[in-house]
Design a protein around this motif. Structure first.
Motif, PDB file in Angstrom:
ATOM      1  N   VAL A 220      41.716  38.157  49.670  1.00  0.00           N
ATOM      2  CA  VAL A 220      42.322  37.910  48.361  1.00  0.00           C
ATOM      3  C   VAL A 220      41.326  38.256  47.257  1.00  0.00           C
ATOM      4  O   VAL A 220      41.697  38.861  46.235  1.00  0.00           O
ATOM      5  CB  VAL A 220      42.810  36.445  48.246  1.00  0.00           C
TER       6      VAL A 220
ATOM      7  N   VAL B 218      47.162  32.365  39.801  1.00  0.00           N
ATOM      8  CA  VAL B 218      47.489  33.789  39.945  1.00  0.00           C
ATOM      9  C   VAL B 218      48.934  34.024  39.529  1.00  0.00           C
ATOM     10  O   VAL B 218      49.244  34.955  38.797  1.00  0.00           O
ATOM     11  CB  VAL B 218      47.231  34.270  41.395  1.00  0.00           C
TER      12      VAL B 218
ATOM     13  N   ALA C 122      41.188  41.962  46.828  1.00  0.00           N
ATOM     14  CA  ALA C 122      42.400  42.398  46.130  1.00  0.00           C
ATOM     15  C   ALA C 122      42.300  42.104  44.636  1.00  0.00           C
ATOM     16  O   ALA C 122      42.700  42.929  43.803  1.00  0.00           O
ATOM     17  CB  ALA C 122      43.630  41.713  46.732  1.00  0.00           C
ATOM     18  N   MET C 123      41.751  40.960  44.291  1.00  0.00           N
ATOM     19  CA  MET C 123      41.590  40.617  42.864  1.00  0.00           C
ATOM     20  C   MET C 123      40.571  41.538  42.193  1.00  0.00           C
ATOM     21  O   MET C 123      40.745  41.911  41.030  1.00  0.00           O
ATOM     22  CB  MET C 123      41.178  39.153  42.716  1.00  0.00           C
TER      23      MET C 123
ATOM     24  N   VAL D 236      52.623  42.207  44.010  1.00  0.00           N
ATOM     25  CA  VAL D 236      51.186  41.942  44.115  1.00  0.00           C
ATOM     26  C   VAL D 236      50.897  40.497  43.733  1.00  0.00           C
ATOM     27  O   VAL D 236      50.163  39.787  44.433  1.00  0.00           O
ATOM     28  CB  VAL D 236      50.381  42.916  43.215  1.00  0.00           C
ATOM     29  N   ARG D 237      51.475  40.058  42.623  1.00  0.00           N
ATOM     30  CA  ARG D 237      51.244  38.683  42.160  1.00  0.00           C
ATOM     31  C   ARG D 237      51.742  37.671  43.192  1.00  0.00           C
ATOM     32  O   ARG D 237      51.036  36.727  43.546  1.00  0.00           O
ATOM     33  CB  ARG D 237      51.936  38.463  40.811  1.00  0.00           C
TER      34      ARG D 237
ATOM     35  N   LEU E  89      49.430  37.726  46.412  1.00  0.00           N
ATOM     36  CA  LEU E  89      48.154  37.028  46.218  1.00  0.00           C
ATOM     37  C   LEU E  89      48.357  35.524  46.099  1.00  0.00           C
ATOM     38  O   LEU E  89      47.630  34.735  46.705  1.00  0.00           O
ATOM     39  CB  LEU E  89      47.440  37.566  44.973  1.00  0.00           C
TER      40      LEU E  89
END
Length: 131
Positions: free
Chosen positions: A116, A53, A119-120, A64-65, A68
């Motif tokens: 997660v 990620v 979210a992805m 965000v990156r 996650l």
């Protein structure tokens, strides 16, 4: 607390497990070891996912990156630590003739991975560019 400290000592001196009760059927100990290895594989996959990620989604906003990636990395670390703890607890229970220990960890790990994953899905559906 004393039980936790004793379990923690067995992480680093597994030969002491022989002092606990009677030796179980080797098939059960080997099954316990296979379960441990499955948890370690899961931990490695989560850690790899966290790095993936971070490295392969540069279009995501940093927050965000990082969020996650850190969630996956933390789940991997917890999974690896839980693996050895669960192995020790199960081995002790088998040697003592007790019921195997129960744990909420699989549920918590599943929920964390699901969060997660959701979210992805949102990231995939609504794009990667930071706005």
């Amino acid at each position: 607390m004393n039980e936790f400290v004793q379990s923690l000592r067995l992480w680093f001196a597994p030969q002491r497990i022989r002092d606990e009760g009677d030796t179980p059927d080797y098939r059960f100990s080997l099954a316990n070891e296979r379960t441990f290895l499955a948890w370690i594989r899961t931990a490695l996959a989560l850690i790899g996912g966290g790095f993936a990620v971070d490295q392969f989604l540069p279009g995501l906003s940093w927050g965000v990156r990082a969020g996650l990636a850190l969630a996956l990395l933390a789940a991997g670390v917890l999974c690896a630590l839980r693996a050895v703890n669960h192995w020790v607890r199960c081995e002790r229970a088998m040697r003592r003739g007790e019921d195997l220990p129960v744990s909420r960890f699989p549920t918590l790990l599943s929920l964390a991975v699901a969060v997660v994953a959701v979210a992805m899905v949102v990231v995939v559906l609504f794009g990667w560019e930071s706005r």
